[in-house]
Design a protein around this motif. Structure first.
Motif, PDB file in Angstrom:
ATOM      1  N   UNK A   1       0.959  -1.341   0.050  1.00 47.71           N
ATOM      2  CA  UNK A   1      -0.004   0.108   0.229  1.00 47.71           C
ATOM      3  C   UNK A   1       0.953   1.224  -0.072  1.00 47.71           C
ATOM      4  N   UNK A   2       0.463   2.384  -0.687  1.00 48.41           N
ATOM      5  CA  UNK A   2       1.330   3.552  -0.628  1.00 48.41           C
ATOM      6  C   UNK A   2       1.014   4.049   0.627  1.00 48.41           C
TER       7      UNK A   2
ATOM      8  N   UNK B   1      -4.590  -1.439   3.042  1.00 54.50           N
ATOM      9  CA  UNK B   1      -4.243  -0.006   2.596  1.00 54.50           C
ATOM     10  C   UNK B   1      -3.454   0.627   3.779  1.00 54.50           C
ATOM     11  N   UNK B   2      -3.284   0.152   5.085  1.00 55.67           N
ATOM     12  CA  UNK B   2      -2.344   0.508   6.134  1.00 55.67           C
ATOM     13  C   UNK B   2      -1.243  -0.422   6.328  1.00 55.67           C
ATOM     14  N   UNK B   3      -0.362   0.131   7.026  1.00 56.95           N
ATOM     15  CA  UNK B   3       0.682  -0.774   7.489  1.00 56.95           C
ATOM     16  C   UNK B   3       1.272  -0.194   8.794  1.00 56.95           C
TER      17      UNK B   3
ATOM     18  N   UNK C   1      -1.165   5.078   5.961  1.00 57.71           N
ATOM     19  CA  UNK C   1      -2.352   4.852   5.244  1.00 57.71           C
ATOM     20  C   UNK C   1      -2.472   5.143   3.994  1.00 57.71           C
ATOM     21  N   UNK C   2      -3.294   4.658   3.074  1.00 55.85           N
ATOM     22  CA  UNK C   2      -3.483   4.961   1.668  1.00 55.85           C
ATOM     23  C   UNK C   2      -4.282   5.942   1.243  1.00 55.85           C
ATOM     24  N   UNK C   3      -3.964   6.967   0.384  1.00 57.23           N
ATOM     25  CA  UNK C   3      -4.866   8.080   0.098  1.00 57.23           C
ATOM     26  C   UNK C   3      -6.138   7.400  -0.807  1.00 57.23           C
TER      27      UNK C   3
ATOM     28  N   UNK D   1      -8.157   8.556   3.727  1.00 57.56           N
ATOM     29  CA  UNK D   1      -7.595   7.709   3.428  1.00 57.56           C
ATOM     30  C   UNK D   1      -8.105   6.094   3.892  1.00 57.56           C
ATOM     31  N   UNK D   2      -7.711   5.244   3.370  1.00 56.84           N
ATOM     32  CA  UNK D   2      -8.123   3.861   3.601  1.00 56.84           C
ATOM     33  C   UNK D   2      -7.005   2.980   4.395  1.00 56.84           C
TER      34      UNK D   2
END
Length: 361
Positions: free
Chosen positions: A204-205, A233-235, A244-246, A260-261
């Motif tokens: 995930x970004x 989407x999180x890490x 978190x990913x936009x 964010x997700x």
């Protein structure tokens, strides 16, 4: 975080005292003879020497696992005298990994999220769910162990942290929750590569990066002997910061939202405490912003029940606000926690200074 450590130790002592003393594990009764077979995702093709990668799925079928065995071990979450069941997991274990040979827990490197817990329905229902829902701890991983000693489960392969260089990749089974049963200590080798394969999820970004507070991760992962994990989407990064990913950006003329997700779960040992932080939103209004999250409604229910709360205020300089409006990275944004954050443990962790926030595009 001394007060958090004292709280965790007190809780563990209370639960342990209520459960009673640890009993010695009895010998396994005949005619149960444990065995496992491992198949590819179709559930019928033996895994054999097939090369597998992160994200691939295997099916594990067990027979001969006595559902009434393993009554000793840790007093929580399964009380003494109640069959503790059997762990089924993928990992890279040392050559000397068997609990019956006094191998330390560190010899069994695995990913808890991909560890299954074979336990009978009767034993599961005998695990207390008040005043702390210990049954939930087991149910999250539970696989039904049938009266005839059979179970079937799927495991998605992931690469655990700190895998020993001289270890062996494979599917392993052994007594759950520190119960010891040599007959259930089984191993099937897996030809596994840590390199990405066709089913390996893309990382995930890391668009929103925040440590929450300086000791947030260490409190759960070290003081409370648990961990912090991200998904969807999180890490939780090696830098001890959450990301978190936009998902959406509606900021225009200095106002709008960054959505964010992702789901982060922070838990103590035995998951006696489990708190989720989910899908952050940053509401931007010029040089000020508010960061909200969906969080657990209690200290112990993780993602079972969530509601959104405002967590922190962000303070942007004029230059940072301008960069944000042009969708350029902004790092080191000062943050301060709001009062009244719940659940209580999260509120306690929010009494320390908030870590700065990074926003990336």
């Amino acid at each position: 975080m001394k007060h958090v450590r004292v709280l965790f130790i007190s809780l563990l002592a209370t639960v342990t005292a209520a459960s009673g003393a640890v009993l010695a594990a009895p010998a396994e009764a005949a005619p149960f003879t444990p065995a496992i077979a491992v198949y590819l995702a179709d559930g019928t093709t033996p895994v054999g020497t097939t090369g597998l990668h992160p994200g691939d799925t295997v099916v594990v079928k067990g027979t001969g696992f006595d559902p009434n065995a393993n009554t000793g071990g840790l007093p929580v979450p399964v009380p003494p005298g109640v069959p503790h069941g059997t762990f089924i997991t993928f990992g890279k274990f040392d050559q000397n990994w068997r609990p019956s040979k006094n191998a330390p827990e560190s010899s069994r490197t695995t990913d808890r999220a991909q560890t299954r817990w074979a336990i009978s329905n009767d034993a599961l229902n005998r695990i207390p769910n008040t005043p702390f829902d210990l049954r939930r701890t087991v149910r999250q991983q539970a696989v039904t162990l049938h009266p005839n000693g059979a179970f079937t489960t799927k495991i998605t392969l992931t690469t655990p942290k700190d895998a020993p260089a001289n270890g062996r990749w494979g599917i392993y089974t052994y007594g759950a929750a520190d119960s010891v049963n040599a007959a259930q200590e089984l191993y099937v080798p897996i030809r596994y590569s840590t390199e990405p394969g066709p089913n390996t999820p893309k990382p995930a970004a890391r668009n929103l990066v925040w440590g929450y507070s300086p000791k947030f991760v260490s409190t759960f992962a070290e003081t409370a002997q648990g961990g912090v994990v991200g998904s969807k989407g999180a890490a939780a990064g090696a830098d001890r910061r959450l990301s978190f990913e936009l998902a959406a950006d509606t900021v225009k003329n200095g106002r709008g939202e960054l959505r964010y997700r992702g789901t982060v779960v922070a838990y103590t040992r035995f998951h006696l405490y489990e708190i989720a932080l989910v899908d952050p939103i940053i509401r931007v209004n010029g040089t000020t912003a508010v960061l909200s999250m969906r969080t657990s409604t209690t200290d112990q229910n993780g993602t079972d029940a969530l509601r959104r709360i405002d967590v922190a205020d962000l303070r942007l300089t004029g230059a940072q606000a301008d960069r944000l409006g042009r969708r350029q990275d902004v790092t080191g944004i000062p943050a301060s926690f709001r009062g009244g954050i719940t659940p209580p443990l999260l509120g306690m962790l929010s009494q320390n200074p908030a870590s700065p926030v990074d926003i990336r595009f």
